[in-house]
Design a protein around this motif. Structure first.
Motif, PDB file in Angstrom:
ATOM      1  N   THR A  17     -23.531 -35.507  -0.011  1.00 47.41           N
ATOM      2  CA  THR A  17     -22.546 -36.504   0.408  1.00 47.41           C
ATOM      3  C   THR A  17     -21.128 -35.988   0.178  1.00 47.41           C
ATOM      4  OG1 THR A  17     -24.082 -38.304  -0.065  1.00 47.41           O
ATOM      5  CG2 THR A  17     -21.768 -38.888   0.058  1.00 47.41           C
TER       6      THR A  17
ATOM      7  N   SER B 227     -16.638 -40.129   8.278  1.00 45.36           N
ATOM      8  CA  SER B 227     -17.479 -39.592   9.354  1.00 45.36           C
ATOM      9  C   SER B 227     -18.851 -40.272   9.331  1.00 45.36           C
ATOM     10  CB  SER B 227     -17.644 -38.074   9.208  1.00 45.36           C
ATOM     11  OG  SER B 227     -18.589 -37.764   8.202  1.00 45.36           O
ATOM     12  N   PRO B 228     -19.448 -40.448  10.489  1.00 41.73           N
ATOM     13  CA  PRO B 228     -20.780 -41.078  10.547  1.00 41.73           C
ATOM     14  C   PRO B 228     -21.824 -40.328   9.718  1.00 41.73           C
ATOM     15  CG  PRO B 228     -19.822 -40.987  12.736  1.00 41.73           C
ATOM     16  CD  PRO B 228     -18.914 -40.204  11.829  1.00 41.73           C
ATOM     17  N   THR B 229     -21.753 -39.011   9.690  1.00 40.42           N
ATOM     18  CA  THR B 229     -22.705 -38.224   8.921  1.00 40.42           C
ATOM     19  C   THR B 229     -22.542 -38.485   7.433  1.00 40.42           C
ATOM     20  OG1 THR B 229     -22.547 -36.502  10.602  1.00 40.42           O
ATOM     21  CG2 THR B 229     -23.599 -35.893   8.542  1.00 40.42           C
ATOM     22  N   LYS B 230     -21.300 -38.550   6.973  1.00 44.92           N
ATOM     23  CA  LYS B 230     -21.039 -38.815   5.560  1.00 44.92           C
ATOM     24  C   LYS B 230     -21.479 -40.219   5.203  1.00 44.92           C
ATOM     25  CE  LYS B 230     -18.641 -40.262   1.936  1.00 44.92           C
ATOM     26  NZ  LYS B 230     -18.528 -41.679   1.631  1.00 44.92           N
ATOM     27  N   LEU B 231     -21.211 -41.186   6.067  1.00 46.40           N
ATOM     28  CA  LEU B 231     -21.619 -42.564   5.791  1.00 46.40           C
ATOM     29  C   LEU B 231     -23.136 -42.687   5.714  1.00 46.40           C
ATOM     30  CD1 LEU B 231     -19.077 -44.509   8.031  1.00 46.40           C
ATOM     31  CD2 LEU B 231     -19.025 -44.186   5.550  1.00 46.40           C
ATOM     32  N   SER B 232     -23.835 -41.973   6.574  1.00 44.55           N
ATOM     33  CA  SER B 232     -25.298 -41.977   6.539  1.00 44.55           C
ATOM     34  C   SER B 232     -25.812 -41.349   5.240  1.00 44.55           C
ATOM     35  CB  SER B 232     -25.836 -41.222   7.751  1.00 44.55           C
ATOM     36  OG  SER B 232     -27.235 -41.169   7.715  1.00 44.55           O
ATOM     37  N   ALA B 233     -25.210 -40.246   4.841  1.00 45.26           N
ATOM     38  CA  ALA B 233     -25.613 -39.596   3.590  1.00 45.26           C
ATOM     39  C   ALA B 233     -25.334 -40.507   2.401  1.00 45.26           C
ATOM     40  CB  ALA B 233     -24.870 -38.269   3.432  1.00 45.26           C
ATOM     41  N   SER B 234     -24.226 -41.210   2.450  1.00 39.51           N
ATOM     42  CA  SER B 234     -23.867 -42.144   1.379  1.00 39.51           C
ATOM     43  C   SER B 234     -24.857 -43.307   1.302  1.00 39.51           C
ATOM     44  CB  SER B 234     -22.446 -42.663   1.601  1.00 39.51           C
ATOM     45  OG  SER B 234     -22.068 -43.539   0.575  1.00 39.51           O
ATOM     46  N   GLN B 235     -25.283 -43.784   2.454  1.00 43.64           N
ATOM     47  CA  GLN B 235     -26.271 -44.865   2.474  1.00 43.64           C
ATOM     48  C   GLN B 235     -27.606 -44.388   1.902  1.00 43.64           C
ATOM     49  OE1 GLN B 235     -26.073 -45.918   6.614  1.00 43.64           O
ATOM     50  NE2 GLN B 235     -24.570 -47.535   6.257  1.00 43.64           N
ATOM     51  N   ASN B 236     -27.979 -43.154   2.197  1.00 43.00           N
ATOM     52  CA  ASN B 236     -29.211 -42.586   1.639  1.00 43.00           C
ATOM     53  C   ASN B 236     -29.097 -42.496   0.117  1.00 43.00           C
ATOM     54  OD1 ASN B 236     -31.811 -41.205   1.804  1.00 43.00           O
ATOM     55  ND2 ASN B 236     -30.659 -39.403   1.172  1.00 43.00           N
TER      56      ASN B 236
END
Length: 61
Positions: A27, A38-47
């Protein structure tokens, strides 16, 4: 709680801690590379949040 339950919880906690560390590093790396929104960072943060919530539910028991 049975001894086997404690051992299983401990093993699962250790596994989750390892996964949390990896997810946290990922993240941060994505955030530095792509930006904090960024969408990728937000997705990693949600994980990462899912993993942290899982650990929290084990520790509360």
């Amino acid at each position: 709680m049975l001894i086997t339950d404690v051992n299983n919880s401990s093993n699962l906690s250790n596994l989750l801690l390892s996964e949390i560390e990896k997810a946290s590093e990922l993240t941060i790396a994505i955030g530095l590379r792509e930006g904090l929104t960024s969408p990728t960072k937000l997705s990693a943060s949600q994980n990462l949040d899912v993993l942290l919530n899982g650990l929290n539910s084990i520790l509360i028991k």
